[in-house]
Design an enzyme around this catalytic site. Structure first.
Site, PDB file in Angstrom:
ATOM      1  CB  VAL A   1     -14.204  19.884  36.347  1.00  0.00           C
ATOM      2  CG1 VAL A   1     -12.958  20.727  36.533  1.00  0.00           C
ATOM      3  CG2 VAL A   1     -13.930  18.234  37.440  1.00  0.00           C
TER       4      VAL A   1
ATOM      5  CG  HIS B   1       9.909  11.082  32.608  1.00  0.00           C
ATOM      6  ND1 HIS B   1       9.080  12.173  32.052  1.00  0.00           N
ATOM      7  CD2 HIS B   1       9.548  11.007  33.800  1.00  0.00           C
ATOM      8  CE1 HIS B   1       8.282  12.480  32.968  1.00  0.00           C
ATOM      9  NE2 HIS B   1       8.486  12.060  34.295  1.00  0.00           N
TER      10      HIS B   1
ATOM     11  CE  LYS C   1      14.302  16.586  33.950  1.00  0.00           C
ATOM     12  NZ  LYS C   1      14.607  17.379  35.176  1.00  0.00           N
TER      13      LYS C   1
ATOM     14  CG  ASP D   1       7.943  13.346  29.430  1.00  0.00           C
ATOM     15  OD1 ASP D   1       8.508  13.769  30.154  1.00  0.00           O
ATOM     16  OD2 ASP D   1       7.788  12.112  28.731  1.00  0.00           O
ATOM     17  CG  HIS D   2       9.050  17.318  34.047  1.00  0.00           C
ATOM     18  ND1 HIS D   2       8.278  16.192  34.570  1.00  0.00           N
ATOM     19  CD2 HIS D   2      10.007  17.303  34.793  1.00  0.00           C
ATOM     20  CE1 HIS D   2       9.012  15.579  35.327  1.00  0.00           C
ATOM     21  NE2 HIS D   2       9.957  16.056  35.447  1.00  0.00           N
TER      22      HIS D   2
HETATM   23  P1  NAD Z   1      -3.762  18.455  43.360  1.00  0.00           P
HETATM   24  O1  NAD Z   1      -4.273  17.374  44.024  1.00  0.00           O
HETATM   25  O2  NAD Z   1      -2.669  19.241  44.424  1.00  0.00           O
HETATM   26  O3  NAD Z   1      -4.584  19.686  42.977  1.00  0.00           O
HETATM   27  C1  NAD Z   1      -5.540  19.284  42.231  1.00  0.00           C
HETATM   28  C2  NAD Z   1      -6.778  20.358  41.806  1.00  0.00           C
HETATM   29  O4  NAD Z   1      -7.843  19.925  41.504  1.00  0.00           O
HETATM   30  C3  NAD Z   1      -7.144  21.444  43.134  1.00  0.00           C
HETATM   31  O5  NAD Z   1      -7.027  22.651  42.550  1.00  0.00           O
HETATM   32  C4  NAD Z   1      -8.509  20.789  43.448  1.00  0.00           C
HETATM   33  O6  NAD Z   1      -9.345  21.781  44.009  1.00  0.00           O
HETATM   34  C5  NAD Z   1      -9.091  20.517  42.235  1.00  0.00           C
HETATM   35  N1  NAD Z   1     -10.240  19.574  41.805  1.00  0.00           N
HETATM   36  C6  NAD Z   1     -10.327  18.467  42.478  1.00  0.00           C
HETATM   37  N2  NAD Z   1     -11.642  17.947  42.255  1.00  0.00           N
HETATM   38  C7  NAD Z   1     -12.140  18.959  41.468  1.00  0.00           C
HETATM   39  C8  NAD Z   1     -13.420  19.025  40.897  1.00  0.00           C
HETATM   40  N3  NAD Z   1     -14.498  18.278  41.053  1.00  0.00           N
HETATM   41  N4  NAD Z   1     -13.961  20.426  40.324  1.00  0.00           N
HETATM   42  C9  NAD Z   1     -12.863  21.207  40.250  1.00  0.00           C
HETATM   43  N5  NAD Z   1     -11.695  21.235  40.656  1.00  0.00           N
HETATM   44  C10 NAD Z   1     -11.336  20.123  41.294  1.00  0.00           C
HETATM   45  O7  NAD Z   1      -2.999  17.768  42.180  1.00  0.00           O
HETATM   46  P2  NAD Z   1      -1.327  18.416  41.743  1.00  0.00           P
HETATM   47  O8  NAD Z   1      -0.262  17.628  42.663  1.00  0.00           O
HETATM   48  O9  NAD Z   1      -1.466  19.930  41.433  1.00  0.00           O
HETATM   49  O10 NAD Z   1      -1.657  17.797  40.273  1.00  0.00           O
HETATM   50  C11 NAD Z   1      -2.294  18.114  39.061  1.00  0.00           C
HETATM   51  C12 NAD Z   1      -1.831  17.361  37.922  1.00  0.00           C
HETATM   52  O11 NAD Z   1      -0.414  17.594  37.613  1.00  0.00           O
HETATM   53  C13 NAD Z   1      -2.258  15.978  37.793  1.00  0.00           C
HETATM   54  O12 NAD Z   1      -2.405  15.437  36.495  1.00  0.00           O
HETATM   55  C14 NAD Z   1      -0.685  15.378  38.352  1.00  0.00           C
HETATM   56  O13 NAD Z   1      -0.423  14.221  37.905  1.00  0.00           O
HETATM   57  C15 NAD Z   1       0.201  16.459  37.702  1.00  0.00           C
HETATM   58  N6  NAD Z   1       1.465  16.298  37.952  1.00  0.00           N
HETATM   59  C16 NAD Z   1       1.846  16.810  39.446  1.00  0.00           C
HETATM   60  C17 NAD Z   1       3.109  17.136  39.814  1.00  0.00           C
HETATM   61  C18 NAD Z   1       3.319  17.666  41.133  1.00  0.00           C
HETATM   62  O14 NAD Z   1       4.298  17.840  41.502  1.00  0.00           O
HETATM   63  N7  NAD Z   1       2.473  17.881  42.047  1.00  0.00           N
HETATM   64  C19 NAD Z   1       4.195  16.775  39.021  1.00  0.00           C
HETATM   65  C20 NAD Z   1       3.982  16.352  37.600  1.00  0.00           C
HETATM   66  C21 NAD Z   1       2.443  16.034  37.357  1.00  0.00           C
END
Ligand code: NAD
Length: 488
Positions: free
Chosen positions: A87, A241, A183, A178-179
């Site tokens: 990215v 939330h 709900k 905001d999940h």
């Molecule tokens: P994760 O760390 O599992 O995934 C991150 C992704 O970004 C991966 O696909 C990784 O390959 C990619 N990535 C990292 N650096 C990169 C780069 N330079 N170029 C391209 N791709 C790159 O994160 P996640 O848990 O899936 O969370 C994603 C978002 O969702 C975050 O903003 C997090 O705050 C939010 N979120 C996650 C959850 C959850 O349950 N996991 C819940 C609520 C919100």
């Protein structure tokens, strides 16, 4: 179902959220007919996967959604494509653009583009800037951005992020997740209020004594410890939330039930939330951190947590609205980790009758009248209950509280879409009702920042609550000093 046409470009396609929530949600939209022939998803992340690798992962992710629908898995995953992508490298976006254009042709998506950022927030601004500079915006269909939380870590950083995003997308093209807003029962607050004279007529400071909002978690920080220790409950739960639930409870009736009008009322409600001075903040907020209990949990001993951490895993607060409707009615809110259970509920406590005519010496009623309480159960089992005072069966005249209760059946619960499914659908349809607007986020951060500053400059008395309890004793004292108590 009206079919939605679009190419979805997903940043963070190999991530945990995509695997656990996003692909299953899209599959549900597919089997319900909201997505059919004219959609494609282009997944991106740094891993060097092929389209086939990605399709296999997506298949794995949806393999538990509905086994009766297994026949549809192949048809579904044919809409998924993958592009290795960094990215931070602008040139990589040119390849993305080519592939999006190919998919637009192949799936006849009418130029509609939805970009979904499911990555570490530090990349959000960079991605938006590159989308613009490398010409990824469509000029013949819609352009929308769905963005994961957190939206900043204070007002200043949120404002900076918003500035970066709005250089590429207009406010009405930005869908901030905001999940909680996805709900069923959070959405039901409006039906309950504006669909029922018997409720809305009483929904003000003449009849309501106080409102309590509880977001209780029974787990500790688990594998999110590293992130959580930098964030804390105030940022992680209260700013987003809790503020969103409170805004729905406090808002005036929207002129029409459309995203614009609803968002305007929520924003107004949050503007009328009293912004505390530092000393008011200290007096009206309680923080907590969990300590060793029977199960040997102690926050400071969790992997990834600073052994001297002063991060709060619990917050309770008294909120005050300076509005005609709510003057004098406190909103007590609380949230925390490792509490007595996993549930979310709202308790609306009504005032008692001004005179208790049953409590006369001539009458043997030693039972005092209770407050009527309307409870909205958001999780785990959606429902409502209303406690009323009724006559106890038998001679004499004694009253007792009874409960009118409604709870969703298992079947209804099954039918009810997951938050991510609902929100994905709404974003694809361009309906922003259940997404937070910038104005709401800005007000919520400004409110929360004052508390953060006070707390960051004072050493707390941590740890201060036991796992399995409902938080520190100060949270009870917060209500006791007003002559009140938590309903639960
Ligand atoms: P994760 O760390 O599992 O995934 C991150 C992704 O970004 C991966 O696909 C990784 O390959 C990619 N990535 C990292 N650096 C990169 C780069 N330079 N170029 C391209 N791709 C790159 O994160 P996640 O848990 O899936 O969370 C994603 C978002 O969702 C975050 O903003 C997090 O705050 C939010 N979120 C996650 C959850 C959850 O349950 N996991 C819940 C609520 C919100």
């Amino acid at each position: 179902a009206t079919e939605i046409k679009a190419v979805i470009t997903l940043f963070g396609a190999t991530g945990d959220l995509a695997h656990r929530k996003l692909y299953p949600s899209l599959f549900n939209l597919f089997r319900k007919g909201f997505l059919a022939d004219n959609f494609a998803l282009l997944g991106t992340s740094r891993s060097e996967w092929s389209d086939a690798d990605f399709q296999a992962k997506v298949r794995e992710s949806i393999s538990k959604v509905d086994e009766d629908q297994a026949g549809q898995y192949d048809a579904f995953v044919k809409h998924f494509f993958y592009q290795p992508h960094d990215v931070t490298n602008p040139e990589h976006y040119d390849k993305l653009n080519e592939r999006i254009a190919e998919l637009e042709d192949k799936f006849a998506t009418e130029g509609n583009r939805l970009f979904y950022m499911s990555m570490a927030p530090r990349f959000f601004g960079t991605i938006a800037a590159n989308i613009k500079s490398q010409g990824l915006l469509s000029d013949n269909g819609f352009n929308r951005l769905v963005i994961e939380k957190p939206f900043g870590r204070d007002f200043a950083s949120a404002q900076e992020l918003n500035k970066e995003l709005t250089e590429t997308f207009d406010e009405n093209q930005i869908f901030r997740i905001d999940h909680y807003l996805g709900k069923e029962m959070v959405q039901n607050i409006s039906a309950l209020r504006f669909g029922n004279t018997a409720i809305e007529a009483l929904w003000n400071n003449q009849y309501i004594d106080n409102i309590q909002v509880t977001l209780s978690e029974d787990m500790g920080v688990e594998e999110r410890a590293g992130y959580y220790d930098q964030s804390g409950a105030l940022r992680d739960m209260v700013q987003n939330h809790i503020m969103q639930v409170v805004a729905q409870l406090a808002m005036e009736q929207p002129l029409t039930f459309t995203d614009q009008d609803i968002r305007a009322e929520k924003a107004k409600a949050l503007r009328s939330l009293r912004k505390y001075t530092p000393s008011e903040a200290a007096a009206n907020f309680v923080r907590g951190q969990y300590a060793a209990g029977d199960n040997n949990n102690e926050y400071r001993k969790e992997d990834g947590v600073d052994p001297k951490s002063i991060t709060e895993t619990y917050v309770a607060a008294k909120l005050t609205f300076d509005s005609y409707r709510w003057a004098g009615v406190p909103f007590y809110v609380r949230t925390g980790k490792l509490l007595a259970g996993k549930f979310t509920r709202v308790d609306v406590v009504f005032k008692k009758p001004l005179i208790d005519i049953f409590a006369t010496p001539a009458n043997s009623n030693d039972q005092k009248l209770n407050n009527n309480v309307l409870t909205i159960y958001i999780d785990p089992t959606p429902g409502f209950s209303l406690t009323l005072n009724a006559k106890k069966v038998g001679q004499g005249y004694t009253t007792e509280p009874i409960d009118l209760a409604f709870s969703q059946s298992a079947e209804q619960k099954d039918l009810s879409p997951e938050p991510y499914e609902r929100l994905f659908h709404d974003a694809l349809e361009g309906n922003s009702t259940n997404f937070a607007s910038w104005s709401e986020i800005a007000d919520a951060w400004q409110f929360v920042d004052v508390i953060r500053q006070v707390w960051d400059h004072e050493e707390p008395n941590f740890p201060n609550y036991q796992p399995g309890s409902m938080g520190p004793k100060e949270a009870d004292e917060l209500l006791a000093r007003d002559g009140r108590q938590w309903v639960y």
